[in-house]
Design an enzyme around this catalytic site. Structure first.
Site, mmCIF file in Angstrom:
data_model
loop_
_atom_site.group_PDB
_atom_site.id
_atom_site.type_symbol
_atom_site.label_atom_id
_atom_site.label_comp_id
_atom_site.label_asym_id
_atom_site.label_seq_id
_atom_site.Cartn_x
_atom_site.Cartn_y
_atom_site.Cartn_z
ATOM 1 N N HIS A 159 0.866 -0.986 0.041
ATOM 2 C CA HIS A 159 -0.084 -0.007 0.026
ATOM 3 C C HIS A 159 1.102 1.430 0.108
ATOM 4 O O HIS A 159 0.184 2.412 -0.252
ATOM 5 C CB HIS A 159 -1.016 0.041 1.117
ATOM 6 C CG HIS A 159 -0.455 0.491 2.378
ATOM 7 N ND1 HIS A 159 0.299 -0.687 3.234
ATOM 8 C CD2 HIS A 159 -0.083 1.349 3.040
ATOM 9 C CE1 HIS A 159 0.900 -0.100 4.372
ATOM 10 N NE2 HIS A 159 0.680 1.198 4.541
HETATM 11 C C1 UD1 Z 1 -1.959 5.811 5.625
HETATM 12 C C2 UD1 Z 1 -0.639 6.450 5.968
HETATM 13 C C3 UD1 Z 1 0.326 5.278 5.840
HETATM 14 C C4 UD1 Z 1 -0.146 3.974 6.747
HETATM 15 C C5 UD1 Z 1 -1.418 3.541 6.011
HETATM 16 C C6 UD1 Z 1 -1.980 2.334 6.860
HETATM 17 C C7 UD1 Z 1 -0.148 8.706 5.479
HETATM 18 C C8 UD1 Z 1 0.798 9.626 4.861
HETATM 19 N N1 UD1 Z 1 -0.100 7.477 5.003
HETATM 20 O O1 UD1 Z 1 -1.697 5.454 3.932
HETATM 21 O O2 UD1 Z 1 1.643 5.734 6.309
HETATM 22 O O3 UD1 Z 1 0.863 3.001 6.439
HETATM 23 O O4 UD1 Z 1 -2.517 4.647 6.189
HETATM 24 O O5 UD1 Z 1 -2.919 1.589 6.040
HETATM 25 O O6 UD1 Z 1 -0.904 9.131 6.503
HETATM 26 N N2 UD1 Z 1 -9.363 4.630 1.372
HETATM 27 C C9 UD1 Z 1 -10.516 4.226 1.346
HETATM 28 N N3 UD1 Z 1 -10.942 3.816 2.540
HETATM 29 C C10 UD1 Z 1 -10.402 3.905 3.652
HETATM 30 C C11 UD1 Z 1 -9.087 4.686 3.876
HETATM 31 C C12 UD1 Z 1 -8.585 5.068 2.807
HETATM 32 O O7 UD1 Z 1 -11.129 4.118 0.447
HETATM 33 O O8 UD1 Z 1 -10.961 3.827 4.760
HETATM 34 C C13 UD1 Z 1 -8.494 5.299 0.146
HETATM 35 C C14 UD1 Z 1 -8.371 7.000 0.172
HETATM 36 O O9 UD1 Z 1 -9.689 7.389 -0.284
HETATM 37 C C15 UD1 Z 1 -7.349 7.261 -0.421
HETATM 38 C C16 UD1 Z 1 -6.480 6.029 -0.410
HETATM 39 O O10 UD1 Z 1 -7.214 5.044 0.324
HETATM 40 O O11 UD1 Z 1 -7.640 7.261 -1.811
HETATM 41 C C17 UD1 Z 1 -5.324 6.304 0.646
HETATM 42 O O12 UD1 Z 1 -5.642 6.879 1.961
HETATM 43 P P1 UD1 Z 1 -4.793 7.394 3.087
HETATM 44 O O13 UD1 Z 1 -5.399 7.520 4.228
HETATM 45 O O14 UD1 Z 1 -4.794 8.823 2.478
HETATM 46 O O15 UD1 Z 1 -3.434 7.002 3.011
HETATM 47 P P2 UD1 Z 1 -3.166 5.327 3.000
HETATM 48 O O16 UD1 Z 1 -2.462 4.898 1.840
HETATM 49 O O17 UD1 Z 1 -4.098 4.859 3.625
HETATM 50 N N1 UDP Z 2 -3.504 -5.906 9.101
HETATM 51 C C1 UDP Z 2 -5.008 -6.320 9.080
HETATM 52 N N2 UDP Z 2 -5.883 -6.677 7.839
HETATM 53 C C2 UDP Z 2 -5.088 -6.540 6.633
HETATM 54 C C3 UDP Z 2 -3.906 -5.891 6.368
HETATM 55 C C4 UDP Z 2 -3.209 -5.604 7.860
HETATM 56 O O1 UDP Z 2 -5.471 -6.266 10.166
HETATM 57 O O2 UDP Z 2 -6.020 -6.842 5.629
HETATM 58 C C5 UDP Z 2 -2.920 -5.435 9.934
HETATM 59 C C6 UDP Z 2 -1.566 -5.751 10.448
HETATM 60 O O3 UDP Z 2 -1.698 -7.068 10.981
HETATM 61 C C7 UDP Z 2 -0.718 -4.811 10.841
HETATM 62 C C8 UDP Z 2 -1.374 -3.583 10.345
HETATM 63 O O4 UDP Z 2 -2.829 -3.919 9.765
HETATM 64 O O5 UDP Z 2 -1.156 -4.995 12.496
HETATM 65 C C9 UDP Z 2 -0.714 -2.797 9.375
HETATM 66 O O6 UDP Z 2 -1.291 -1.958 8.687
HETATM 67 P P1 UDP Z 2 -0.936 -1.373 7.455
HETATM 68 O O7 UDP Z 2 0.041 -2.221 6.412
HETATM 69 O O8 UDP Z 2 -2.135 -0.822 6.702
HETATM 70 O O9 UDP Z 2 -0.122 -0.230 8.001
HETATM 71 P P2 UDP Z 2 1.514 0.385 8.130
HETATM 72 O O10 UDP Z 2 1.919 -0.697 9.451
HETATM 73 O O11 UDP Z 2 2.430 0.010 7.197
HETATM 74 O O12 UDP Z 2 1.192 1.699 8.569
#
Ligand code: UD1
Ligand code: UDP
Length: 378
Positions: free
Chosen positions: A206
């Site tokens: 992601h």
């Molecule tokens: C964010 C964090 C990242 C973290 C990740 C965990 C920042 C800069 N990035 O990235 O460090 O590792 O969360 O998963 O804060 N979206 C949905 N539904 C949701 C959430 C997101 O559709 O519930 C879509 C949003 O519309 C957007 C994209 O996913 O288009 C990215 O979401 P965003 O929260 O901005 O960043 P992440 O990639 O989730």
């Molecule tokens: N995780 C989860 N379901 C999923 C993918 C990840 O519960 O489908 C959990 C995973 O076990 C870990 C956390 O989400 O604890 C990691 O989140 P993510 O990779 O989105 O974010 P990051 O750690 O890179 O910020």
């Protein structure tokens, strides 16, 4: 005011809920009142509320609705709404976790209102300035009064940067989360019944610098389709959106080598990790979870850098980049080498939350917390 919560606990994304759950439990078991805020950065049920319910956390008193995912606007909205919550709740300290836009915005909101900040998972550095997380974590570390670092190495990063706050090495609460939840997960999860392969690699992807780059996304998809070990792949919403913009979604979803899943709950994810042969990921938290004694899996990190070098040095993780051929070679290496992995995690032994809460409790009881007022350089 008697029992007025002095602590505001903020989360906003999936990993923050998981890593903050042990903190909330430790506060509850010490009967320390706190307010709980969900900032709404993640908003789909299966990226937010699902985890609050599954991990049996109290319903947040404050649930913010954020109307955009554009990074600057998202950060501004979280900042403004958190500032309002701070005005309403008048806490002495804000606890915020990690390196997301939620972490940055909540810390800034506290700083602007002279509220102390406790940064959980402080001191990580990837030295990779393409990553928004690297900017967020650096800023928050320099705003924080308490820096709870997972390892001695992350503490050294902070000492080198002359941060003003108090550095406390506590371990990472993710090890607490695995320890607390895996036994329940093994009892409750039925995900294995839906898995098509006996042996598999568990995959996630992601990172913005990966999935928003069409060439890297193509490399990853092709590596998964051609992998010598079948792939189980719960897909993050960011990645699903990126895949659907191209023909890669069709390629991936029709591959017999890949079983796609929606984002899954924590119990299911723990069980899939536990039963996997190998993990391939660009996630931060998953690199740490794989080192937990109850999981112990090799991880190929599909990135150019990691802020979790401890997992690499301990032999769990290898940073393999984002080229298809390299990823395939590394999968073969793991399959042929059958690596032996350490019995302990570099991220602590599951008591990080207890240590963090103890430090905060002492600080609150001993003196009214105030932001740093005399920040003269040493
Ligand atoms: C964010 C964090 C990242 C973290 C990740 C965990 C920042 C800069 N990035 O990235 O460090 O590792 O969360 O998963 O804060 N979206 C949905 N539904 C949701 C959430 C997101 O559709 O519930 C879509 C949003 O519309 C957007 C994209 O996913 O288009 C990215 O979401 P965003 O929260 O901005 O960043 P992440 O990639 O989730
Ligand atoms: N995780 C989860 N379901 C999923 C993918 C990840 O519960 O489908 C959990 C995973 O076990 C870990 C956390 O989400 O604890 C990691 O989140 P993510 O990779 O989105 O974010 P990051 O750690 O890179 O910020």
């Amino acid at each position: 005011m008697l029992n007025h919560p002095k602590i505001l606990v903020a989360v906003g994304t999936r990993p923050e809920i998981i890593k903050t759950a042990p903190i909330i439990r430790a506060l509850q078991s010490c009967s320390i009142p706190f307010s709980f805020l969900h900032c709404g950065q993640h908003y789909d049920h299966n990226m937010s509320q699902r985890f609050i319910e599954e991990l049996n956390l109290p319903a947040p008193q404050f649930n913010h609705k954020i109307t955009t995912s554009q990074p600057a606007q998202q950060t501004v909205q979280i900042f403004a709404k958190t500032a309002k919550t701070i005005r309403q709740t008048q806490p002495q300290i804000l606890l915020t976790e990690g390196d997301t836009n939620t972490t940055l915005a909540t810390a800034l909101a506290a700083n602007k209102q002279k509220i102390s900040i406790g940064h959980i998972e402080a001191g990580l550095r990837s030295f990779d300035l393409r990553m928004p997380e690297e900017h967020n974590r650096r800023i928050v570390d320099h705003l924080s009064n308490f820096l709870f670092t997972p390892t001695a190495r992350s503490a050294q990063n902070l000492t080198r940067e002359n941060v003003w706050g108090k550095i406390c090495i506590t371990g990472n609460t993710i090890i607490d989360a695995v320890t607390q939840h895996l036994p329940i997960a093994q009892e409750k999860s039925s995900i294995t019944r839906t898995i098509q392969f006996e042996e598999y690699a568990l995959v996630t992807a992601h990172r913005q610098e990966n999935v928003d780059n069409p060439q890297v996304l193509k490399n990853l998809v092709e590596a998964f389709i051609e992998s010598p070990l079948p792939i189980i792949y719960p897909i993050h919403p960011r990645t699903q959106k990126a895949l659907k913009k191209t023909n890669l979604w069709k390629k991936l979803s029709t591959s017999k080598n890949v079983q796609i899943l929606p984002p899954i709950g924590y119990f299911d994810f723990l069980v899939l990790m536990k039963n996997s042969r190998l993990i391939i990921t660009d996630s931060g938290g998953i690199q740490e979870e794989a080192t937990a004694p109850q999981i112990r899996k090799p991880v190929l990190v599909t990135r150019l850098s990691t802020e979790r070098p401890e997992a690499v040095e301990a032999g769990f993780a290898k940073v393999v980049g984002t080229e298809k051929v390299t990823i395939l070679n590394e999968i073969n290496n793991v399959l042929n080498a059958k690596p032996t992995l350490p019995e302990t995690s570099p991220y602590g032994n599951g008591d990080a939350a207890e240590k963090i809460v103890h430090i905060i409790e002492q600080a609150i009881n001993s003196s009214p917390l105030a932001p740093q007022t005399n920040p003269l350089p040493p």
